[in-house]
Design a protein around this motif. Structure first.
Motif, PDB file in Angstrom:
ATOM      1  N   THR A   2       0.834  -1.189   0.000  1.00 60.04           N
ATOM      2  CA  THR A   2       0.000   0.000   0.000  1.00 60.04           C
ATOM      3  C   THR A   2       0.867   1.236   0.000  1.00 60.04           C
ATOM      4  O   THR A   2       1.835   1.321   0.732  1.00 60.04           O
ATOM      5  CB  THR A   2      -0.898   0.017   1.258  1.00 60.04           C
ATOM      6  OG1 THR A   2      -1.702  -1.147   1.250  1.00 60.04           O
ATOM      7  CG2 THR A   2      -1.772   1.244   1.285  1.00 60.04           C
ATOM      8  N   ASP A   4       0.105   5.477   0.232  1.00 63.06           N
ATOM      9  CA  ASP A   4      -0.940   6.445   0.513  1.00 63.06           C
ATOM     10  C   ASP A   4      -0.371   7.823   0.260  1.00 63.06           C
ATOM     11  O   ASP A   4       0.660   8.174   0.813  1.00 63.06           O
ATOM     12  CB  ASP A   4      -1.396   6.304   1.967  1.00 63.06           C
ATOM     13  CG  ASP A   4      -2.599   7.152   2.290  1.00 63.06           C
ATOM     14  OD1 ASP A   4      -3.003   7.985   1.450  1.00 63.06           O
ATOM     15  OD2 ASP A   4      -3.140   6.988   3.396  1.00 63.06           O
ATOM     16  N   ASN A   5      -1.046   8.592  -0.567  1.00 62.88           N
ATOM     17  CA  ASN A   5      -0.563   9.922  -0.902  1.00 62.88           C
ATOM     18  C   ASN A   5      -1.112  10.976   0.035  1.00 62.88           C
ATOM     19  O   ASN A   5      -1.288  12.120  -0.344  1.00 62.88           O
ATOM     20  CB  ASN A   5      -0.939  10.278  -2.350  1.00 62.88           C
ATOM     21  CG  ASN A   5      -0.143   9.455  -3.309  1.00 62.88           C
ATOM     22  OD1 ASN A   5       0.798   8.785  -2.911  1.00 62.88           O
ATOM     23  ND2 ASN A   5      -0.515   9.485  -4.565  1.00 62.88           N
ATOM     24  N   GLN A  84      -1.514  -1.444  -4.422  1.00 62.61           N
ATOM     25  CA  GLN A  84      -2.690  -0.689  -4.009  1.00 62.61           C
ATOM     26  C   GLN A  84      -2.207   0.722  -3.725  1.00 62.61           C
ATOM     27  O   GLN A  84      -1.385   0.932  -2.837  1.00 62.61           O
ATOM     28  CB  GLN A  84      -3.334  -1.293  -2.767  1.00 62.61           C
ATOM     29  CG  GLN A  84      -4.548  -0.506  -2.293  1.00 62.61           C
ATOM     30  CD  GLN A  84      -5.252  -1.182  -1.144  1.00 62.61           C
ATOM     31  OE1 GLN A  84      -5.627  -2.342  -1.249  1.00 62.61           O
ATOM     32  NE2 GLN A  84      -5.444  -0.461  -0.065  1.00 62.61           N
ATOM     33  N   GLN A  86      -3.393   4.894  -3.244  1.00 64.82           N
ATOM     34  CA  GLN A  86      -4.429   5.908  -3.109  1.00 64.82           C
ATOM     35  C   GLN A  86      -3.916   7.144  -3.830  1.00 64.82           C
ATOM     36  O   GLN A  86      -2.872   7.685  -3.479  1.00 64.82           O
ATOM     37  CB  GLN A  86      -4.717   6.225  -1.653  1.00 64.82           C
ATOM     38  CG  GLN A  86      -5.846   7.226  -1.504  1.00 64.82           C
ATOM     39  CD  GLN A  86      -6.267   7.405  -0.062  1.00 64.82           C
ATOM     40  OE1 GLN A  86      -5.999   6.563   0.785  1.00 64.82           O
ATOM     41  NE2 GLN A  86      -6.935   8.496   0.216  1.00 64.82           N
ATOM     42  N   GLY A  89      -7.409  10.546  -3.349  1.00 58.33           N
ATOM     43  CA  GLY A  89      -8.555  10.027  -2.615  1.00 58.33           C
ATOM     44  C   GLY A  89      -9.166   8.756  -3.174  1.00 58.33           C
ATOM     45  O   GLY A  89     -10.019   8.151  -2.547  1.00 58.33           O
ATOM     46  N   GLN A  90      -8.747   8.330  -4.357  1.00 59.68           N
ATOM     47  CA  GLN A  90      -9.270   7.118  -4.989  1.00 59.68           C
ATOM     48  C   GLN A  90      -8.267   5.986  -4.800  1.00 59.68           C
ATOM     49  O   GLN A  90      -7.072   6.178  -4.998  1.00 59.68           O
ATOM     50  CB  GLN A  90      -9.503   7.360  -6.490  1.00 59.68           C
ATOM     51  CG  GLN A  90      -9.980   6.160  -7.261  1.00 59.68           C
ATOM     52  CD  GLN A  90     -11.393   5.749  -6.896  1.00 59.68           C
ATOM     53  OE1 GLN A  90     -12.259   6.579  -6.667  1.00 59.68           O
ATOM     54  NE2 GLN A  90     -11.627   4.454  -6.831  1.00 59.68           N
ATOM     55  N   ILE A  91      -8.753   4.808  -4.420  1.00 58.23           N
ATOM     56  CA  ILE A  91      -7.873   3.657  -4.257  1.00 58.23           C
ATOM     57  C   ILE A  91      -7.854   2.854  -5.549  1.00 58.23           C
ATOM     58  O   ILE A  91      -8.909   2.530  -6.107  1.00 58.23           O
ATOM     59  CB  ILE A  91      -8.323   2.766  -3.088  1.00 58.23           C
ATOM     60  CG1 ILE A  91      -8.188   3.545  -1.777  1.00 58.23           C
ATOM     61  CG2 ILE A  91      -7.510   1.475  -3.042  1.00 58.23           C
ATOM     62  CD1 ILE A  91      -8.687   2.826  -0.561  1.00 58.23           C
ATOM     63  N   TYR A  92      -6.652   2.560  -6.025  1.00 57.80           N
ATOM     64  CA  TYR A  92      -6.460   1.762  -7.236  1.00 57.80           C
ATOM     65  C   TYR A  92      -5.735   0.477  -6.863  1.00 57.80           C
ATOM     66  O   TYR A  92      -4.710   0.518  -6.185  1.00 57.80           O
ATOM     67  CB  TYR A  92      -5.627   2.533  -8.274  1.00 57.80           C
ATOM     68  CG  TYR A  92      -6.331   3.748  -8.802  1.00 57.80           C
ATOM     69  CD1 TYR A  92      -7.199   3.648  -9.886  1.00 57.80           C
ATOM     70  CD2 TYR A  92      -6.148   4.994  -8.208  1.00 57.80           C
ATOM     71  CE1 TYR A  92      -7.864   4.756 -10.375  1.00 57.80           C
ATOM     72  CE2 TYR A  92      -6.811   6.109  -8.686  1.00 57.80           C
ATOM     73  CZ  TYR A  92      -7.664   5.988  -9.761  1.00 57.80           C
ATOM     74  OH  TYR A  92      -8.323   7.090 -10.236  1.00 57.80           O
ATOM     75  N   ARG A  93      -6.284  -0.640  -7.311  1.00 59.00           N
ATOM     76  CA  ARG A  93      -5.657  -1.950  -7.121  1.00 59.00           C
ATOM     77  C   ARG A  93      -5.312  -2.497  -8.500  1.00 59.00           C
ATOM     78  O   ARG A  93      -6.179  -2.545  -9.377  1.00 59.00           O
ATOM     79  CB  ARG A  93      -6.610  -2.893  -6.403  1.00 59.00           C
ATOM     80  CG  ARG A  93      -6.874  -2.489  -4.977  1.00 59.00           C
ATOM     81  CD  ARG A  93      -7.898  -3.414  -4.316  1.00 59.00           C
ATOM     82  NE  ARG A  93      -8.218  -2.972  -2.985  1.00 59.00           N
ATOM     83  CZ  ARG A  93      -9.183  -2.094  -2.693  1.00 59.00           C
ATOM     84  NH1 ARG A  93      -9.937  -1.601  -3.653  1.00 59.00           N
ATOM     85  NH2 ARG A  93      -9.396  -1.730  -1.446  1.00 59.00           N
TER      86      ARG A  93
END
Length: 112
Positions: A2, A4-5, A84, A86, A89-93
């Motif tokens: 993961t 996270d930005n 995964q 972010q 605000g959008q999570i991309y897998r």
């Protein structure tokens, strides 16, 4: 894995251009239910396609070109295998892998 930005206090940090670009391509791949294929046939340029890298190269749809530096930043911000992220605000897998298309190295971002 993961990434996270966002910062620890919950305020988003400025999203790098490479991740904004990757998010745009991932959205197109999701809309088309296919993969992103990136190849570097010329100096300084990376060509981006949508399609199945296992199929014929003629069946890949070219959707853009980006500078190699931007492509390198995408690779530095992601991992081989499952990802995964972010982004805004959008999570991309997605899964990042490597293959050859017509004897040319290709990076694949698959949302499947």
């Amino acid at each position: 894995m993961t990434n996270d930005n966002g910062s620890a206090d919950g305020h988003p940090e400025q999203v790098p251009e490479s991740l904004r670009t990757l998010a745009e391509y991932l959205e197109r791949a999701l809309d088309s239910a296919t993969s992103i294929v990136m190849m570097r046939p010329a100096d300084g340029v990376c060509i981006v396609y949508l399609g199945d890298p296992a199929g014929l190269r003629e069946d890949l749809k070219q959707i853009g070109t980006i500078a190699n530096s931007l492509a390198n930043d995408m690779l530095e911000s992601t991992f081989s295998g499952a990802n995964q992220l972010q982004i805004s605000g959008q999570i991309y897998r997605f899964t990042r892998s490597f293959t050859q298309v017509d004897n040319m190295a290709a990076v694949i971002f698959s949302t499947e």
